[in-house]
Scaffold this motif. Structure first.
Motif, PDB file in Angstrom:
ATOM      1  N   THR A 109      -4.185   3.994  -1.983  1.00 39.77           N
ATOM      2  CA  THR A 109      -3.805   5.294  -1.431  1.00 39.77           C
ATOM      3  C   THR A 109      -4.512   5.516  -0.101  1.00 39.77           C
ATOM      4  OG1 THR A 109      -3.417   6.239  -3.624  1.00 39.77           O
ATOM      5  CG2 THR A 109      -3.785   7.783  -1.813  1.00 39.77           C
ATOM      6  N   GLY A 110      -5.782   5.163  -0.024  1.00 39.65           N
ATOM      7  CA  GLY A 110      -6.520   5.298   1.225  1.00 39.65           C
ATOM      8  C   GLY A 110      -5.909   4.462   2.332  1.00 39.65           C
ATOM      9  N   ILE A 111      -5.508   3.239   1.998  1.00 33.67           N
ATOM     10  CA  ILE A 111      -4.874   2.381   3.003  1.00 33.67           C
ATOM     11  C   ILE A 111      -3.568   3.007   3.485  1.00 33.67           C
ATOM     12  CG2 ILE A 111      -3.819   0.123   3.407  1.00 33.67           C
ATOM     13  CD1 ILE A 111      -5.818  -1.030   1.377  1.00 33.67           C
ATOM     14  N   SER A 112      -2.783   3.535   2.543  1.00 30.24           N
ATOM     15  CA  SER A 112      -1.505   4.141   2.921  1.00 30.24           C
ATOM     16  C   SER A 112      -1.691   5.403   3.758  1.00 30.24           C
ATOM     17  CB  SER A 112      -0.683   4.469   1.667  1.00 30.24           C
ATOM     18  OG  SER A 112      -1.271   5.518   0.920  1.00 30.24           O
ATOM     19  N   ALA A 153       0.825  -1.209   0.000  1.00 34.78           N
ATOM     20  CA  ALA A 153       0.000   0.000   0.000  1.00 34.78           C
ATOM     21  C   ALA A 153       0.856   1.255   0.000  1.00 34.78           C
ATOM     22  CB  ALA A 153      -0.931   0.003   1.203  1.00 34.78           C
ATOM     23  N   ALA A 154       2.014   1.196   0.642  1.00 34.41           N
ATOM     24  CA  ALA A 154       2.877   2.369   0.746  1.00 34.41           C
ATOM     25  C   ALA A 154       3.587   2.685  -0.563  1.00 34.41           C
ATOM     26  CB  ALA A 154       3.906   2.157   1.859  1.00 34.41           C
ATOM     27  N   PHE A 155       3.967   1.652  -1.307  1.00 33.61           N
ATOM     28  CA  PHE A 155       4.813   1.880  -2.483  1.00 33.61           C
ATOM     29  C   PHE A 155       4.115   1.655  -3.827  1.00 33.61           C
ATOM     30  CE2 PHE A 155       7.849   0.861   0.939  1.00 33.61           C
ATOM     31  CZ  PHE A 155       8.662   1.983   0.849  1.00 33.61           C
ATOM     32  N   SER A 156       2.914   1.094  -3.829  1.00 29.09           N
ATOM     33  CA  SER A 156       2.254   0.806  -5.100  1.00 29.09           C
ATOM     34  C   SER A 156       1.529   1.983  -5.755  1.00 29.09           C
ATOM     35  CB  SER A 156       1.259  -0.349  -4.929  1.00 29.09           C
ATOM     36  OG  SER A 156       0.232  -0.006  -4.010  1.00 29.09           O
ATOM     37  N   PRO A 157       1.119   3.039  -5.003  1.00 29.32           N
ATOM     38  CA  PRO A 157       0.403   4.130  -5.676  1.00 29.32           C
ATOM     39  C   PRO A 157       1.138   4.729  -6.864  1.00 29.32           C
ATOM     40  CG  PRO A 157       0.108   4.341  -3.317  1.00 29.32           C
ATOM     41  CD  PRO A 157       1.096   3.232  -3.531  1.00 29.32           C
ATOM     42  N   LEU A 158       2.449   4.940  -6.743  1.00 29.82           N
ATOM     43  CA  LEU A 158       3.213   5.492  -7.856  1.00 29.82           C
ATOM     44  C   LEU A 158       3.155   4.572  -9.067  1.00 29.82           C
ATOM     45  CD1 LEU A 158       5.099   7.566  -9.114  1.00 29.82           C
ATOM     46  CD2 LEU A 158       7.017   6.387  -8.019  1.00 29.82           C
TER      47      LEU A 158
END
Length: 243
Positions: A106-109, A72-77
């Motif tokens: 993004t919401g999870i992050s 969740a932290a690194f996948s939005p990009l």
């Protein structure tokens, strides 16, 4: 959150300046944007305040991110790059699914922000960001001033802020962090007006029933979604009260 903003709708030419076509296009853009924000806000609250769900992203014993948390932290990009570069090759339904998936991760992050700051300050900053975003969106829509050059300068400034952010990850300077946050607010306030004007001109250049209109609206929603989320994050870094 400062993700790739180089979308592929710059080459739209003016074919029809029918106001109803423009309004319909802009309504579709904001519908997608608000839907994505609702998904992000809902999942952020769910993973922040539900202990069982939080355990999926944060190890309760070590307080480190789990596999899902790291994703969740690194996948939005990765989602933004995939959507942007796949615009011409990916069908509209697939783009829509990717956009919603992006809003979800993004919401999870962002759930960590709800844990790091007091609920009252998060709500206050969210309302402030919404008001500022709304004012600048209206300004960008109604102004007759061409914001193209202004937008180009803002994008260059954004690149500088990204570089400074990376450098400060090693320096850990609180003063530089505040400077970056204030610059970030100014940049995304300006980009909101710039992007809305750009989208209005795209809407004016679409023929009624244009097959690309839904995809262009979705890409426009992604652009405004990024503007709002980044504006919110930078404001929270400045005015948010930590627990």
């Amino acid at each position: 959150m400062e993700n790739n903003r180089n979308y592929t709708y710059d080459s739209v030419i003016q074919l029809d300046s029918n106001p109803s076509t423009t309004r319909k296009f802009m309504a579709n853009v904001f519908l997608w944007m608000f839907g994505a924000l609702a998904v992000s806000a809902g999942l952020a609250a769910l993973f922040a305040f539900n202990v069982d769900m939080r355990a999926y992203i944060v190890n309760q014993e070590t307080h480190s991110l789990t596999g899902l948390g790291l994703l969740a932290a690194f996948s939005p990009l990765a989602f933004v790059l995939l959507i942007s570069f796949g615009f011409n090759r990916i069908s509209y339904p697939v783009l829509a699914v990717l956009f919603i998936a992006y809003a979800a991760v993004t919401g999870i992050s962002l759930s960590g922000l709800l844990l790091a700051f007091t609920p009252g300050s998060v709500l206050g900053v969210f309302i402030t960001a919404s008001v500022i975003f709304g004012v600048m969106a209206v300004a960008g829509y109604v102004t007759h001033q061409d914001l193209t050059k202004f937008g180009s300068l803002l994008i260059m400034a954004l690149i500088g802020v990204i570089v400074a952010t990376v450098v400060n990850m090693f320096l850990r300077s609180e003063g530089l962090d505040y400077i970056i946050s204030y610059l970030g607010v100014a940049i995304f306030v300006g980009l909101t007006a710039y992007d809305v004007q750009k989208l209005k001109r795209i809407g004016e250049g679409l023929e009624y029933g244009d097959a690309n209109a839904p995809k262009l609206a979705l890409m426009g929603a992604l652009s405004l979604y990024l503007d709002f989320v980044n504006l919110f994050i930078y404001l929270l870094r400045i005015f948010g009260r930590r627990r």
